[in-house]
Design an enzyme around this catalytic site. Structure first.
Site, mmCIF file in Angstrom:
data_model
loop_
_atom_site.group_PDB
_atom_site.id
_atom_site.type_symbol
_atom_site.label_atom_id
_atom_site.label_comp_id
_atom_site.label_asym_id
_atom_site.label_seq_id
_atom_site.Cartn_x
_atom_site.Cartn_y
_atom_site.Cartn_z
ATOM 1 N N CYS A 1 0.828 -1.204 0.000
ATOM 2 C CA CYS A 1 0.000 0.000 0.000
ATOM 3 C C CYS A 1 0.869 1.264 0.000
ATOM 4 C CB CYS A 1 -0.998 -0.037 1.149
ATOM 5 S SG CYS A 1 -2.381 1.103 0.929
ATOM 6 N N HIS B 1 -3.296 -5.140 1.518
ATOM 7 C CA HIS B 1 -2.623 -5.405 2.794
ATOM 8 C C HIS B 1 -2.599 -6.902 3.117
ATOM 9 C CE1 HIS B 1 -2.334 -1.219 4.276
ATOM 10 N NE2 HIS B 1 -3.380 -1.039 3.495
ATOM 11 N N GLU C 1 -0.780 -8.325 5.187
ATOM 12 C CA GLU C 1 -0.520 -8.451 6.629
ATOM 13 C C GLU C 1 -1.801 -8.395 7.462
ATOM 14 O OE1 GLU C 1 -0.486 -3.974 5.997
ATOM 15 O OE2 GLU C 1 -0.031 -5.766 4.821
#
EC number: 4.3.3.6
Length: 192
Positions: free
Chosen positions: A82, A172, A174
């Protein structure tokens, strides 16, 4: 193996959690001295999501921009998610200057709109398979250079790419429980 995570702002703790699940040690990098102290022990660097303008400003104020840019330019593996993607882009539409500017991509900031326009989907990612993707006001890659490999698209928009040892996503990874992209990055680090 140890991976550095730029920890100035954004989702750095979430990346550390993903690496921990893979049995990979990580270190949070918060200033130039910290980066210089750990650089020789690192196998790669993660640039997390967050606010790219704020992170870029902090990188300049902390004198971290040029040393990290030199490391990346010399082949040091980096994974930008991002805002991290925006930091690596050679060109950012509607912005005069880039940050690291090491990856031959043109990026449009906040292409997926406001926070309320955030969404989740699943799509195929070359070399990884079908993965979950969480977009939060994410950028899109509007064009890529000849040496950039497009890894994933969503609605005909480029959302993941790789150029040499630079890996980027506009989403994302994560923020999911899927470790595939972090494993992919670790594999890049192993052969670098």
């Amino acid at each position: 193996m140890k991976i550095g995570i730029l920890a100035l702002q954004g989702a750095f703790a979430e990346h550390a959690r993903m690496l921990e699940k893979l049995g990979i040690e990580s270190v949070e990098l918060r200033n130039l001295k910290n980066f210089q102290q750990h650089y020789s022990d690192l196998s790669g660097l993660i640039l997390p999501g967050g606010e790219s303008t704020a992170i870029g400003k902090l990188l300049r104020e902390l004198y971290m921009l040029e040393p990290i840019k030199q490391a990346i330019s010399s082949g040091f593996p980096v994974f930008g998610t991002c805002a991290g993607l925006i930091l690596l882009a050679k060109e950012i539409t509607s912005q005069k200057e880039s940050h690291f500017g090491t990856m031959d991509i043109v990026v449009e900031r906040n292409a997926y709109g406001r926070q309320l326009g955030s969404f989740y989907t699943e799509a195929d990612c070359k070399g990884v398979g079908k993965i979950p993707m969480t977009f939060i006001r994410g950028p899109i890659i509007s064009s890529v250079g000849k040496k950039v490999n497009i890894l994933a698209t969503v609605n005909n928009k480029i959302v993941a790419a790789q150029e040499k040892n630079m890996l980027v996503t506009s989403f994302h990874p994560e923020l999911t429980n899927n470790l595939s992209l972090h494993k992919y990055f670790i594999d890049i680090c192993k052969v670098a």
